[in-house]
Design an enzyme around this catalytic site. Structure first.
Site, PDB file in Angstrom:
ATOM      1  N   GLU A 205      -8.398   8.716  34.590  1.00 42.19           N
ATOM      2  CA  GLU A 205      -8.429  10.042  35.227  1.00 42.19           C
ATOM      3  C   GLU A 205      -7.243  10.251  36.161  1.00 42.19           C
ATOM      4  OE1 GLU A 205     -10.165   7.485  38.434  1.00 42.19           O
ATOM      5  OE2 GLU A 205     -10.131   7.456  36.243  1.00 42.19           O
TER       6      GLU A 205
ATOM      7  N   CYS B  34     -13.818   1.694  37.385  1.00 42.86           N
ATOM      8  CA  CYS B  34     -13.599   0.942  38.616  1.00 42.86           C
ATOM      9  C   CYS B  34     -14.938   0.569  39.263  1.00 42.86           C
ATOM     10  CB  CYS B  34     -12.670   1.718  39.553  1.00 42.86           C
ATOM     11  SG  CYS B  34     -11.906   0.654  40.804  1.00 42.86           S
TER      12      CYS B  34
ATOM     13  N   HIS C 133      -7.971   3.305  35.737  1.00 43.05           N
ATOM     14  CA  HIS C 133      -8.277   4.705  36.029  1.00 43.05           C
ATOM     15  C   HIS C 133      -7.571   5.677  35.080  1.00 43.05           C
ATOM     16  CE1 HIS C 133     -10.298   4.182  39.964  1.00 43.05           C
ATOM     17  NE2 HIS C 133      -9.562   3.085  40.027  1.00 43.05           N
TER      18      HIS C 133
END
Length: 192
Positions: free
Chosen positions: A159, A36, A157
């Protein structure tokens, strides 16, 4: 707001920091993943990351809005150490960005950039169509990597979806890790 660009400029406009980052990127025992804002920062630092010179700048989504949802992506065949063994995998991933459009008009070269991941539609085809592709990037591009695969920049993302329970739906054990955990396992394997 160009947060990643601002972050990068705090490095490039500081000679001491710039030299430190150049040295880090040049070492063959280092690697990095920019996600990001980190993707925007890496893309802005592409001139000092060996093998990243063709990367685009990531600018305002074609929708001109912040986009947050799960989107479907396909991992492409690439040298990225993070995506080792994942080529061809199609998975949902969390998206949360307002500036994820891979813009080759500002910098980079689409013919030379090494694509590592792209958005797909419900049939699995690469897409620029909204809402399947939340930023409108050409060919669905949403991740790039270097020729040696040590540095990868991606807008979505992973994660945020490393466990199955974080997916919108799964037929897998909700308490187990999702397929995105493979990125971190690959990084650990590369270090070992």
């Amino acid at each position: 707001l160009g947060a990643g660009i601002g972050w990068a400029r705090s490095i490039t406009f500081n000679p001491a920091l710039s030299d430190q980052f150049k040295a880090f990127f040049a070492r063959l025992d280092t690697f990095g993943l920019g996600v990001c804002n980190g993707c925007q920062m890496f893309a802005e630092l592409a001139d000092i990351i060996p093998g990243a010179e063709a990367w685009p700048r990531f600018t305002t989504n074609q929708s001109e809005r912040f986009e947050a949802r799960l989107s479907m992506v396909e991992v492409l065949e690439s040298p990225s150490l993070f995506f080792a063994g994942m080529a061809g995998t199609r998975l949902p991933i969390a998206v949360a960005h307002g500036e994820g459009y891979a813009n080759f008009h500002h910098r980079g070269d689409a013919a030379k950039a090494i694509a590592a991941m792209r958005f797909t539609d419900n049939t699995g085809a690469a897409t620029e169509a909204y809402p399947f592709n939340p930023n409108g990037s050409p060919g669905g591009l949403t991740a790039v990597t270097t020729l040696d695969g040590r540095f990868t920049a991606m807008m979505p993302h992973p994660e945020r979806v490393f466990r199955n329970i974080q997916m919108s739906w799964t037929d897998q054990d909700p308490a187990a890790h999702s397929a995105w955990m493979q990125l971190w396992r690959n990084a650990r394997k590369w270090v070992a």
